[in-house]
Design an enzyme around this catalytic site. Structure first.
Site, PDB file in Angstrom:
ATOM      1  N   SER A   1       0.827  -1.206   0.000  1.00  0.00           N
ATOM      2  CA  SER A   1       0.000   0.000   0.000  1.00  0.00           C
ATOM      3  C   SER A   1       0.859   1.252   0.000  1.00  0.00           C
ATOM      4  O   SER A   1       1.646   1.483   0.930  1.00  0.00           O
ATOM      5  CB  SER A   1      -0.908   0.014   1.231  1.00  0.00           C
ATOM      6  OG  SER A   1      -1.572   1.266   1.328  1.00  0.00           O
TER       7      SER A   1
ATOM      8  N   HIS B   1      -1.163  -1.328  -4.215  1.00  0.00           N
ATOM      9  CA  HIS B   1      -2.439  -0.995  -3.577  1.00  0.00           C
ATOM     10  C   HIS B   1      -2.551   0.515  -3.402  1.00  0.00           C
ATOM     11  O   HIS B   1      -1.658   1.153  -2.831  1.00  0.00           O
ATOM     12  CB  HIS B   1      -2.522  -1.685  -2.216  1.00  0.00           C
ATOM     13  CG  HIS B   1      -3.876  -1.621  -1.595  1.00  0.00           C
ATOM     14  ND1 HIS B   1      -4.904  -2.480  -1.951  1.00  0.00           N
ATOM     15  CD2 HIS B   1      -4.383  -0.806  -0.641  1.00  0.00           C
ATOM     16  CE1 HIS B   1      -5.978  -2.191  -1.229  1.00  0.00           C
ATOM     17  NE2 HIS B   1      -5.693  -1.178  -0.431  1.00  0.00           N
TER      18      HIS B   1
ATOM     19  N   ASP C   1      -4.974   3.421  -1.860  1.00  0.00           N
ATOM     20  CA  ASP C   1      -6.095   3.743  -0.982  1.00  0.00           C
ATOM     21  C   ASP C   1      -6.655   5.109  -1.343  1.00  0.00           C
ATOM     22  O   ASP C   1      -5.979   6.126  -1.169  1.00  0.00           O
ATOM     23  CB  ASP C   1      -5.649   3.747   0.479  1.00  0.00           C
ATOM     24  CG  ASP C   1      -5.308   2.356   0.977  1.00  0.00           C
ATOM     25  OD1 ASP C   1      -6.200   1.495   0.966  1.00  0.00           O
ATOM     26  OD2 ASP C   1      -4.151   2.130   1.376  1.00  0.00           O
TER      27      ASP C   1
ATOM     28  N   MET D   1      -9.336   7.817  -0.406  1.00  0.00           N
ATOM     29  CA  MET D   1     -10.201   8.224   0.700  1.00  0.00           C
ATOM     30  C   MET D   1     -10.691   9.652   0.472  1.00  0.00           C
ATOM     31  O   MET D   1      -9.932  10.503   0.006  1.00  0.00           O
ATOM     32  CB  MET D   1      -9.445   8.146   2.030  1.00  0.00           C
ATOM     33  CG  MET D   1      -8.800   6.814   2.306  1.00  0.00           C
ATOM     34  SD  MET D   1      -8.014   6.814   3.942  1.00  0.00           S
ATOM     35  CE  MET D   1      -6.974   5.355   3.821  1.00  0.00           C
TER      36      MET D   1
ATOM     37  N   HIS E   1      -8.525   0.697  -3.919  1.00  0.00           N
ATOM     38  CA  HIS E   1      -9.484   0.467  -2.842  1.00  0.00           C
ATOM     39  C   HIS E   1     -10.193   1.785  -2.560  1.00  0.00           C
ATOM     40  O   HIS E   1      -9.602   2.706  -2.005  1.00  0.00           O
ATOM     41  CB  HIS E   1      -8.724  -0.047  -1.614  1.00  0.00           C
ATOM     42  CG  HIS E   1      -9.566  -0.256  -0.408  1.00  0.00           C
ATOM     43  ND1 HIS E   1      -9.023  -0.465   0.843  1.00  0.00           N
ATOM     44  CD2 HIS E   1     -10.917  -0.288  -0.242  1.00  0.00           C
ATOM     45  CE1 HIS E   1      -9.996  -0.630   1.723  1.00  0.00           C
ATOM     46  NE2 HIS E   1     -11.146  -0.505   1.092  1.00  0.00           N
TER      47      HIS E   1
ATOM     48  N   MET F   1     -12.426   3.997  -0.632  1.00  0.00           N
ATOM     49  CA  MET F   1     -13.092   4.271   0.640  1.00  0.00           C
ATOM     50  C   MET F   1     -13.756   5.636   0.515  1.00  0.00           C
ATOM     51  O   MET F   1     -13.323   6.630   1.093  1.00  0.00           O
ATOM     52  CB  MET F   1     -12.076   4.225   1.778  1.00  0.00           C
ATOM     53  CG  MET F   1     -11.589   2.816   2.077  1.00  0.00           C
ATOM     54  SD  MET F   1     -10.155   2.766   3.189  1.00  0.00           S
ATOM     55  CE  MET F   1      -8.832   2.868   1.958  1.00  0.00           C
TER      56      MET F   1
ATOM     57  N   MET G   1     -11.755  -6.253   5.728  1.00  0.00           N
ATOM     58  CA  MET G   1     -10.934  -5.285   6.449  1.00  0.00           C
ATOM     59  C   MET G   1     -10.572  -5.834   7.823  1.00  0.00           C
ATOM     60  O   MET G   1     -11.434  -6.303   8.563  1.00  0.00           O
ATOM     61  CB  MET G   1     -11.675  -3.956   6.599  1.00  0.00           C
ATOM     62  CG  MET G   1     -11.915  -3.205   5.296  1.00  0.00           C
ATOM     63  SD  MET G   1     -10.369  -2.717   4.480  1.00  0.00           S
ATOM     64  CE  MET G   1      -9.619  -1.651   5.723  1.00  0.00           C
TER      65      MET G   1
ATOM     66  N   GLY H   1      -9.493   3.857   7.102  1.00  0.00           N
ATOM     67  CA  GLY H   1      -9.280   5.295   7.219  1.00  0.00           C
ATOM     68  C   GLY H   1      -7.853   5.711   7.479  1.00  0.00           C
ATOM     69  O   GLY H   1      -7.426   6.772   7.036  1.00  0.00           O
ATOM     70  N   PHE H   2      -7.090   4.865   8.160  1.00  0.00           N
ATOM     71  CA  PHE H   2      -5.722   5.248   8.505  1.00  0.00           C
ATOM     72  C   PHE H   2      -4.799   4.037   8.446  1.00  0.00           C
ATOM     73  O   PHE H   2      -5.193   2.926   8.801  1.00  0.00           O
ATOM     74  CB  PHE H   2      -5.661   5.854   9.917  1.00  0.00           C
ATOM     75  CG  PHE H   2      -6.420   7.140  10.055  1.00  0.00           C
ATOM     76  CD1 PHE H   2      -5.826   8.355   9.727  1.00  0.00           C
ATOM     77  CD2 PHE H   2      -7.732   7.132  10.483  1.00  0.00           C
ATOM     78  CE1 PHE H   2      -6.535   9.534   9.846  1.00  0.00           C
ATOM     79  CE2 PHE H   2      -8.455   8.306  10.603  1.00  0.00           C
ATOM     80  CZ  PHE H   2      -7.854   9.517  10.277  1.00  0.00           C
ATOM     81  N   GLY H   3      -3.572   4.280   8.017  1.00  0.00           N
ATOM     82  CA  GLY H   3      -2.569   3.232   8.012  1.00  0.00           C
ATOM     83  C   GLY H   3      -1.944   3.081   9.386  1.00  0.00           C
ATOM     84  O   GLY H   3      -2.124   3.921  10.274  1.00  0.00           O
ATOM     85  N   GLY H   4      -1.200   1.994   9.570  1.00  0.00           N
ATOM     86  CA  GLY H   4      -0.463   1.795  10.805  1.00  0.00           C
ATOM     87  C   GLY H   4      -1.286   1.340  11.994  1.00  0.00           C
ATOM     88  O   GLY H   4      -0.805   1.375  13.129  1.00  0.00           O
TER      89      GLY H   4
ATOM     90  N   ASP I   1      -6.771  -6.501   4.576  1.00  0.00           N
ATOM     91  CA  ASP I   1      -6.141  -5.187   4.565  1.00  0.00           C
ATOM     92  C   ASP I   1      -6.250  -4.577   5.955  1.00  0.00           C
ATOM     93  O   ASP I   1      -7.354  -4.377   6.466  1.00  0.00           O
ATOM     94  CB  ASP I   1      -6.847  -4.295   3.529  1.00  0.00           C
ATOM     95  CG  ASP I   1      -6.250  -2.896   3.437  1.00  0.00           C
ATOM     96  OD1 ASP I   1      -5.280  -2.598   4.153  1.00  0.00           O
ATOM     97  OD2 ASP I   1      -6.778  -2.091   2.641  1.00  0.00           O
ATOM     98  N   GLY I   2      -5.087  -4.286   6.543  1.00  0.00           N
ATOM     99  CA  GLY I   2      -5.062  -3.613   7.831  1.00  0.00           C
ATOM    100  C   GLY I   2      -4.236  -4.357   8.861  1.00  0.00           C
ATOM    101  O   GLY I   2      -4.588  -5.458   9.269  1.00  0.00           O
ATOM    102  N   GLY I   3      -3.114  -3.787   9.255  1.00  0.00           N
ATOM    103  CA  GLY I   3      -2.278  -4.407  10.272  1.00  0.00           C
ATOM    104  C   GLY I   3      -1.576  -5.669   9.839  1.00  0.00           C
ATOM    105  O   GLY I   3      -1.112  -6.442  10.677  1.00  0.00           O
TER     106      GLY I   3
ATOM    107  N   GLY J   1       1.177  -2.127   4.282  1.00  0.00           N
ATOM    108  CA  GLY J   1       1.682  -0.775   4.129  1.00  0.00           C
ATOM    109  C   GLY J   1       2.988  -0.567   4.866  1.00  0.00           C
ATOM    110  O   GLY J   1       4.073  -0.668   4.300  1.00  0.00           O
ATOM    111  N   SER J   2       2.895  -0.281   6.157  1.00  0.00           N
ATOM    112  CA  SER J   2       4.100  -0.010   6.935  1.00  0.00           C
ATOM    113  C   SER J   2       5.006  -1.231   7.043  1.00  0.00           C
ATOM    114  O   SER J   2       6.218  -1.094   7.201  1.00  0.00           O
ATOM    115  CB  SER J   2       3.711   0.492   8.330  1.00  0.00           C
ATOM    116  OG  SER J   2       2.858  -0.422   8.989  1.00  0.00           O
TER     117      SER J   2
END
Length: 222
Positions: free
Chosen positions: A8, A32, A34, A36, A65, A67, A136, A141-144, A174-176, A196-197
């Site tokens: 991402s 990816h 995002d 938003m 993606h 959002m 999800m 809404g937010f990365g990390g 997607d997420g964490g 992402g991170s």
């Protein structure tokens, strides 16, 4: 299905975006993106003009993606400008079947995303209309953010529904997603992983992609 990794760019350095894309070009499967709008989610990122530029510059297909509010209006346009995959949120779409078919007609893979609290069974009848189901594993809404273990049973249920439907649908999370969580997701049945991170927070993003893939393949027995 083969394990796929989709880094991402939300976690990339936007001042050097071309270099960040190139850093994962040899090891990743998708890029990816995002999108938003600060309405559907409380964050504002990038939109169609940046996606159009990335399509021209990236050797990787774009996994967009959305959002956003009103994806029925905007989603087909992302496919028309060259995105390889366009995912809309079930919570935002008013006419999901029509929109998913429009995405496919414009030449992209059609994805449907579900927030952590959205039950997957309610959308089982739409599996024939999609190419990818995105579960999800954080609130969008937010990365990390920290991975939500409570979603793992839903990933397992989604895999069961896909298997029973005999539809050719990828199952994305997607997420964490990180080296600490990707194995749990793969064991639960996911086969496409947004990171992402865990990729762009490493000194060598390309090597990070390889490590994530190896962990997921081992957990999935591939």
């Amino acid at each position: 299905m083969a394990i796929q990794i989709s880094p991402s760019i939300l976690s990339a350095n936007f001042a050097h975006l071309a270099d960040e894309v190139e850093a994962v070009a040899r090891t990743a499967d998708w890029l990816h993106v995002d999108v938003m709008d600060n309405h559907f989610v409380p964050n504002l990122t990038l939109g169609l003009p940046v996606v159009e530029s990335l399509v021209k510059e990236s050797s990787l297909p774009l996994d967009c993606h959305l959002m956003i509010e009103d994806p029925d209006r905007w989603a087909p346009t992302y496919a028309e400008v060259g995105a390889g995959s366009v995912t809309i949120h079930a919570e935002a779409a008013k006419a999901p079947v029509r929109t998913l078919r429009a995405i496919r007609s414009a030449g992209a893979r059609a994805g449907l995303a579900l927030n952590p609290a959205t039950p997957v069974d309610a959308y089982a009848d739409l599996l024939g209309e999609i190419d990818m189901l995105l579960v999800m594993t954080v609130e969008p809404g937010f990365g990390g953010q920290k991975f939500l273990d409570l979603v793992l049973p839903k990933i397992r249920r989604a895999r069961e529904l896909i298997r029973n439907s005999e539809a050719s649908v990828w199952l994305q999370v997607d997420g964490g997603v990180s080296t600490e969580t990707i194995e749990r997701c793969a064991e639960a049945g996911a086969d496409v992983f947004v990171a992402g991170s865990a990729v762009y927070g490493r000194e060598d993003p390309g090597a990070a992609v390889d490590e994530l893939r190896s962990l997921a393949e081992r957990a999935a027995g591939r």
